[in-house]
Design a protein around this motif. Sequence first.
Motif, PDB file in Angstrom:
ATOM      1  N   CYS A  82       0.822  -1.214   0.000  1.00  0.00           N
ATOM      2  CA  CYS A  82       0.000   0.000   0.000  1.00  0.00           C
ATOM      3  C   CYS A  82       0.848   1.252   0.000  1.00  0.00           C
ATOM      4  CB  CYS A  82      -0.974  -0.013   1.173  1.00  0.00           C
ATOM      5  SG  CYS A  82      -0.237   0.299   2.762  1.00  0.00           S
ATOM      6  N   THR A  83       0.223   2.334  -0.414  1.00  0.00           N
ATOM      7  CA  THR A  83       0.837   3.656  -0.388  1.00  0.00           C
ATOM      8  C   THR A  83      -0.262   4.679  -0.100  1.00  0.00           C
ATOM      9  OG1 THR A  83       2.333   5.177  -1.534  1.00  0.00           O
ATOM     10  CG2 THR A  83       0.655   4.085  -2.896  1.00  0.00           C
ATOM     11  N   GLY A  84       0.173   5.867   0.285  1.00  0.00           N
ATOM     12  CA  GLY A  84      -0.805   6.901   0.628  1.00  0.00           C
ATOM     13  C   GLY A  84      -1.058   6.983   2.121  1.00  0.00           C
ATOM     14  N   THR A  85      -0.157   6.396   2.923  1.00  0.00           N
ATOM     15  CA  THR A  85      -0.363   6.411   4.375  1.00  0.00           C
ATOM     16  C   THR A  85      -0.259   7.822   4.952  1.00  0.00           C
ATOM     17  OG1 THR A  85       1.959   5.816   4.692  1.00  0.00           O
ATOM     18  CG2 THR A  85       0.342   4.025   4.791  1.00  0.00           C
ATOM     19  N   SER A  86       0.246   8.778   4.168  1.00  0.00           N
ATOM     20  CA  SER A  86       0.266  10.174   4.626  1.00  0.00           C
ATOM     21  C   SER A  86      -1.149  10.679   4.877  1.00  0.00           C
ATOM     22  CB  SER A  86       0.937  11.075   3.584  1.00  0.00           C
ATOM     23  OG  SER A  86       2.262  10.677   3.376  1.00  0.00           O
ATOM     24  N   SER A  87      -2.138   9.986   4.288  1.00  0.00           N
ATOM     25  CA  SER A  87      -3.532  10.385   4.504  1.00  0.00           C
ATOM     26  C   SER A  87      -3.968  10.108   5.943  1.00  0.00           C
ATOM     27  CB  SER A  87      -4.458   9.660   3.518  1.00  0.00           C
ATOM     28  OG  SER A  87      -4.426   8.265   3.747  1.00  0.00           O
ATOM     29  N   LEU A  88      -3.152   9.351   6.690  1.00  0.00           N
ATOM     30  CA  LEU A  88      -3.479   9.023   8.082  1.00  0.00           C
ATOM     31  C   LEU A  88      -2.816   9.968   9.079  1.00  0.00           C
ATOM     32  CD1 LEU A  88      -2.990   5.138   7.894  1.00  0.00           C
ATOM     33  CD2 LEU A  88      -5.134   6.396   7.776  1.00  0.00           C
ATOM     34  N   LEU A  89      -1.903  10.804   8.597  1.00  0.00           N
ATOM     35  CA  LEU A  89      -1.106  11.627   9.507  1.00  0.00           C
ATOM     36  C   LEU A  89      -1.101  13.100   9.112  1.00  0.00           C
ATOM     37  CD1 LEU A  89       1.972   9.219   9.544  1.00  0.00           C
ATOM     38  CD2 LEU A  89       0.345   9.508  11.413  1.00  0.00           C
ATOM     39  N   ASP A  90      -1.204  13.944  10.108  1.00  0.00           N
ATOM     40  CA  ASP A  90      -1.069  15.382   9.918  1.00  0.00           C
ATOM     41  C   ASP A  90       0.322  15.653   9.356  1.00  0.00           C
ATOM     42  OD1 ASP A  90      -2.117  17.882  10.139  1.00  0.00           O
ATOM     43  OD2 ASP A  90      -1.794  18.101  12.283  1.00  0.00           O
ATOM     44  N   PRO A  91       0.545  16.466   8.363  1.00  0.00           N
ATOM     45  CA  PRO A  91      -0.320  17.484   7.774  1.00  0.00           C
ATOM     46  C   PRO A  91      -1.163  17.003   6.590  1.00  0.00           C
ATOM     47  CG  PRO A  91       1.868  17.760   6.898  1.00  0.00           C
ATOM     48  CD  PRO A  91       1.922  16.573   7.828  1.00  0.00           C
ATOM     49  N   TYR A  92      -1.323  15.691   6.430  1.00  0.00           N
ATOM     50  CA  TYR A  92      -2.165  15.121   5.368  1.00  0.00           C
ATOM     51  C   TYR A  92      -1.735  15.575   3.975  1.00  0.00           C
ATOM     52  CZ  TYR A  92      -4.815  14.337   9.604  1.00  0.00           C
ATOM     53  OH  TYR A  92      -5.166  13.995  10.873  1.00  0.00           O
ATOM     54  N   LYS A  93      -0.427  15.453   3.727  1.00  0.00           N
ATOM     55  CA  LYS A  93       0.142  15.738   2.409  1.00  0.00           C
ATOM     56  C   LYS A  93       0.963  14.518   2.008  1.00  0.00           C
ATOM     57  CE  LYS A  93      -0.428  20.437   2.263  1.00  0.00           C
ATOM     58  NZ  LYS A  93      -1.689  20.801   1.704  1.00  0.00           N
ATOM     59  N   TYR A  94       0.821  14.083   0.745  1.00  0.00           N
ATOM     60  CA  TYR A  94       1.591  12.933   0.281  1.00  0.00           C
ATOM     61  C   TYR A  94       3.083  13.259   0.316  1.00  0.00           C
ATOM     62  CZ  TYR A  94      -2.767  10.839  -1.395  1.00  0.00           C
ATOM     63  OH  TYR A  94      -4.019  10.302  -1.479  1.00  0.00           O
ATOM     64  N   SER A  95       3.885  12.331   0.838  1.00  0.00           N
ATOM     65  CA  SER A  95       5.328  12.550   0.930  1.00  0.00           C
ATOM     66  C   SER A  95       6.060  12.037  -0.309  1.00  0.00           C
ATOM     67  CB  SER A  95       5.887  11.889   2.190  1.00  0.00           C
ATOM     68  OG  SER A  95       5.616  10.508   2.172  1.00  0.00           O
ATOM     69  N   LEU A  96       5.341  11.299  -1.167  1.00  0.00           N
ATOM     70  CA  LEU A  96       5.903  10.770  -2.409  1.00  0.00           C
ATOM     71  C   LEU A  96       4.855  10.868  -3.509  1.00  0.00           C
ATOM     72  CD1 LEU A  96       7.385   7.402  -1.068  1.00  0.00           C
ATOM     73  CD2 LEU A  96       8.722   9.398  -1.762  1.00  0.00           C
ATOM     74  N   SER A  97       5.293  10.681  -4.733  1.00  0.00           N
ATOM     75  CA  SER A  97       4.371  10.515  -5.852  1.00  0.00           C
ATOM     76  C   SER A  97       4.276   9.023  -6.140  1.00  0.00           C
ATOM     77  CB  SER A  97       4.884  11.235  -7.101  1.00  0.00           C
ATOM     78  OG  SER A  97       4.917  12.626  -6.881  1.00  0.00           O
ATOM     79  N   ALA A  98       3.162   8.601  -6.717  1.00  0.00           N
ATOM     80  CA  ALA A  98       3.001   7.194  -7.103  1.00  0.00           C
ATOM     81  C   ALA A  98       2.457   7.146  -8.525  1.00  0.00           C
ATOM     82  CB  ALA A  98       2.058   6.479  -6.147  1.00  0.00           C
ATOM     83  N   ARG A  99       3.154   6.384  -9.374  1.00  0.00           N
ATOM     84  CA  ARG A  99       2.761   6.258 -10.778  1.00  0.00           C
ATOM     85  C   ARG A  99       2.712   4.779 -11.126  1.00  0.00           C
ATOM     86  NH1 ARG A  99       6.801   9.340 -14.107  1.00  0.00           N
ATOM     87  NH2 ARG A  99       8.159   7.619 -13.545  1.00  0.00           N
ATOM     88  N   CYS A 100       1.680   4.390 -11.871  1.00  0.00           N
ATOM     89  CA  CYS A 100       1.565   2.990 -12.275  1.00  0.00           C
ATOM     90  C   CYS A 100       2.723   2.635 -13.202  1.00  0.00           C
ATOM     91  CB  CYS A 100       0.228   2.729 -12.956  1.00  0.00           C
ATOM     92  SG  CYS A 100      -1.126   2.814 -11.771  1.00  0.00           S
ATOM     93  N   PHE A 101       3.448   1.603 -12.835  1.00  0.00           N
ATOM     94  CA  PHE A 101       4.599   1.117 -13.586  1.00  0.00           C
ATOM     95  C   PHE A 101       4.113   0.198 -14.705  1.00  0.00           C
ATOM     96  CE2 PHE A 101       8.713  -1.262 -13.815  1.00  0.00           C
ATOM     97  CZ  PHE A 101       9.525  -0.171 -14.034  1.00  0.00           C
ATOM     98  N   GLU A 102       2.932  -0.364 -14.503  1.00  0.00           N
ATOM     99  CA  GLU A 102       2.236  -1.168 -15.518  1.00  0.00           C
ATOM    100  C   GLU A 102       0.741  -1.038 -15.218  1.00  0.00           C
ATOM    101  OE1 GLU A 102       2.721  -5.613 -13.643  1.00  0.00           O
ATOM    102  OE2 GLU A 102       4.553  -4.709 -14.445  1.00  0.00           O
ATOM    103  N   ASP A 103      -0.096  -1.502 -16.121  1.00  0.00           N
ATOM    104  CA  ASP A 103      -1.539  -1.473 -15.856  1.00  0.00           C
ATOM    105  C   ASP A 103      -1.783  -2.167 -14.517  1.00  0.00           C
ATOM    106  OD1 ASP A 103      -1.785  -0.261 -18.299  1.00  0.00           O
ATOM    107  OD2 ASP A 103      -2.822  -1.916 -19.277  1.00  0.00           O
ATOM    108  N   SER A 104      -2.599  -1.555 -13.679  1.00  0.00           N
ATOM    109  CA  SER A 104      -2.765  -2.062 -12.324  1.00  0.00           C
ATOM    110  C   SER A 104      -4.213  -2.024 -11.868  1.00  0.00           C
ATOM    111  CB  SER A 104      -1.926  -1.212 -11.346  1.00  0.00           C
ATOM    112  OG  SER A 104      -0.570  -1.238 -11.697  1.00  0.00           O
ATOM    113  N   GLU A 105      -4.503  -2.871 -10.884  1.00  0.00           N
ATOM    114  CA  GLU A 105      -5.798  -2.847 -10.203  1.00  0.00           C
ATOM    115  C   GLU A 105      -5.516  -2.529  -8.749  1.00  0.00           C
ATOM    116  OE1 GLU A 105      -8.169  -6.389 -10.704  1.00  0.00           O
ATOM    117  OE2 GLU A 105      -7.729  -6.445 -12.852  1.00  0.00           O
TER     118      GLU A 105
END
Length: 160
Positions: A82-105
């Motif tokens: 998983c990624t996006g755990t910054s959504s659980l912590l103040d200041p609620y800003k993503y600390s990284l970018s995430a890009r699909c490396f291949e088609d994904s679900e």
Amino acid sequence: MKLLSSCYLFKGLSESQLHDLSAITKEVRAQKGQFLMHERQKAEELFILRQGAVELLTKVNDDLVDYDFELPIAILRNPGDCTGTSSLLDPYKYSLSARCFEDSELQIIKYTDLRDLMLTDHELGCTIMKNLAQHLLDRLKETRQELKIHFKTLFKSSHH
């Protein structure tokens, strides 16, 4: 629910807690090259990989030479990563970018829905936050270990 239970955040949750969690989870497909989140953007969602691959990146910029590039940090390939755990912590800003490396679900959980569930079921909330803290502590230890290796390498090369 099997996918959710394989995510480190949700380890130790009961069947009924996993069921409540799956009720607020939405499935999405994303194309290769598509961004799921951008560094410093408001963090509102948690992403759990079902299949495919997602690359985590951080932006490196240097004002002196006026360039920007994205430094790859990791690639998520395992179902339940998983990624996006910054959504659980103040200041609620993503600390990284995430890009699909291949088609994904992926499965997506909106933070507002998760927060409501955590406020309703305090045990679930405590388990998730304990798992997150343990994960971040493990990552910190790994980073320190890498730093020691880099430091030793630099030290050896400067003394030859």
